[in-house]
Design a protein around this motif. Structure first.
Motif, short mmCIF file in Angstrom:
data_model
loop_
_atom_site.label_atom_id
_atom_site.label_comp_id
_atom_site.label_asym_id
_atom_site.label_seq_id
_atom_site.Cartn_x
_atom_site.Cartn_y
_atom_site.Cartn_z
N ASP A 145 0.31 0.89 14.48
CA ASP A 145 -0.95 1.50 14.67
C ASP A 145 -1.70 1.63 13.16
OD1 ASP A 145 -0.76 2.00 16.98
OD2 ASP A 145 -0.08 4.05 16.90
N GLN A 166 -3.11 -1.80 12.39
CA GLN A 166 -4.57 -1.65 13.33
C GLN A 166 -5.42 -0.76 12.53
OE1 GLN A 166 -5.52 -3.56 15.60
NE2 GLN A 166 -3.67 -3.90 17.15
N ASN A 167 -5.24 0.19 11.77
CA ASN A 167 -6.24 0.93 10.98
C ASN A 167 -6.77 0.03 10.06
OD1 ASN A 167 -6.13 2.96 12.63
ND2 ASN A 167 -4.39 4.08 11.73
N THR A 168 -5.69 -0.78 9.21
CA THR A 168 -5.95 -1.56 8.16
C THR A 168 -6.94 -2.71 8.63
OG1 THR A 168 -3.85 -1.22 7.11
CG2 THR A 168 -5.08 -3.39 6.35
N THR A 173 -9.15 -2.61 11.03
CA THR A 173 -10.36 -2.12 11.18
C THR A 173 -11.21 -1.63 9.72
OG1 THR A 173 -9.76 -0.75 12.96
CG2 THR A 173 -11.43 0.25 12.19
N LYS A 174 -10.35 -1.31 8.84
CA LYS A 174 -10.97 -1.16 7.52
C LYS A 174 -11.57 -2.51 7.10
CE LYS A 174 -8.23 2.74 6.21
NZ LYS A 174 -7.17 3.06 5.16
#
Length: 373
Positions: free
Chosen positions: A269, A272-274, A276-277
């Motif tokens: 997770d 995945q946030n990385t 998105t950034k």
């Protein structure tokens, strides 16, 4: 699921290494790449009739050197490329069998369905033709590749439930792109329970060497891995994926890909946030979304170096170095015997062929204004 026995990295044979800046494929280097790929436990190879020299090269590097049951080979039928009848498309298929020497194809694809190309396969009754070839054992699995809208994908899959899989362009840059619509196309395939093969996970190499602001986000999160690894693992982390095709162009790229895919685990997770950034940062930069597939070049009556011109323009946009960008354009366009952007006659044939739906004529004007004036 189809392909459960296939590891998540496939060898895309569209961008094979060349000898000394020529168009000649470096078969000896391809042999080394094939050997290391198979030794790492990967088995899926993807070529196409329209990839000049690729089918012949993989015959020499793979098919003549390994038992046929040790790998899966995929190729494609581009009936929209100069075919006037079913007989012409069938001849293209027979040429692929001859050039590869494979005997049969594990995966055979109707190449680049969508827009006006779809109707050509229908008019030539090619679905039925290739289903008959499948019944003969010449094709193990029949599907298609696709670069168009989710609505068209849904229409094709409704009409042809016999398609066993679909090959889609998916990468984190295009996931929410309003033109490519990677996520929406993926969701259509999932709705129809069709396994997905992923192409362009690194977007023609762009995501292997993204702009510095994007690279910083990825390296701050994990300085030990390549930028390409983030892109390929993003694609491979999706459910229902048979394999992710990486168009590896040299041994170093092969070894990098093997290093993080040999013992593949899905992105966490936090990772995945990385991603998105990184996507949000990339979306701030207005580059030409060219993957250098060169479908445009095959229909350009003026022989203009379209993708090379866009490569140079993107260098200018991303790095602000006009001298370097102009030198790249000079070497890759007139230096390779191609015509320049300012010689475009604006016929539009290129735009009809472009899988990325780029406004090519407009962007060539930008090349002319920013690099040639």
């Amino acid at each position: 699921m189809l392909g459960d026995d296939i590891k998540k990295l496939g060898f895309g044979l569209m961008r094979l290494p060349r000898i000394g800046g020529t168009d000649q494929i470096d078969v000896e280097q391809v042999k080394i790449m094939v050997d290391e790929f198979l030794a790492a436990g990967f088995t899926y190879f993807d070529t196409a009739w329209i990839y000049a020299g690729s089918e012949d090269a993989i015959r020499q590097a793979l098919i003549e050197r390994y038992p046929r049951e040790k790998f899966q080979l995929a190729t494609k039928n581009a009936a929209w490329a100069k075919c006037k009848s079913q007989e012409d498309a069938a001849a293209q298929y027979e040429t692929s069998l001859k050039q590869t020497g494979a005997g049969y194809f594990d995966f055979y694809l109707l190449h680049n369905l969508g827009d006006g190309r779809t109707k050509i396969f229908e008019e030539f009754n090619l679905w039925d033709y290739f289903l008959k070839e499948k019944a003969k054992g010449k094709i193990k699995h029949l599907g298609f590749s696709f670069h168009s809208t989710p609505e068209q994908l849904d229409e094709i899959l409704n009409k042809h439930p016999e398609a066993e899989f679909v090959q889609l362009q998916i990468n984190y840059a295009d996931w929410e792109n309003h033109v490519i619509k990677s996520r929406e196309c993926y969701e259509v395939a999932r709705k129809h329970n069709k396994p997905v093969i992923i192409m362009e996970p690194v977007k023609g190499g762009m995501l292997a060497n993204p702009p510095e602001s994007v690279k910083k986000i990825l390296t701050d999160a994990n300085p030990e891995v390549s930028c390409a690894s983030w892109a390929i693992k993003f694609a491979a982390s999706l459910d229902g994926v048979i394999t992710v095709l990486s168009g590896m162009s040299n041994i170093d790229q092969m070894r990098d890909n093997l290093s993080f895919m040999k013992d593949f685990t899905k992105l966490t997770d936090a990772e995945q946030n990385t991603i998105t950034k990184a996507r949000e940062e990339l979306n701030k930069i207005p580059i030409v979304p060219c993957t250098m597939c060169n479908y445009c070049a095959k229909v350009c009556p003026m022989n203009i170096g379209i993708s090379a011109s866009f490569h140079a323009l993107n260098i200018l946009t991303l790095y602000g170095d006009k001298k370097f960008a102009a030198n790249e354009e000079n070497w890759r366009v007139p230096g390779q015997g191609l015509k320049r952007a300012n010689e475009c006659i604006k016929c539009g044939a290129c735009e009809a062929a472009c899988p990325q739906h780029i406004e090519i004529r407009k962007e060539l004007e930008n090349v002319t204004e920013k690099l040639l004036s």
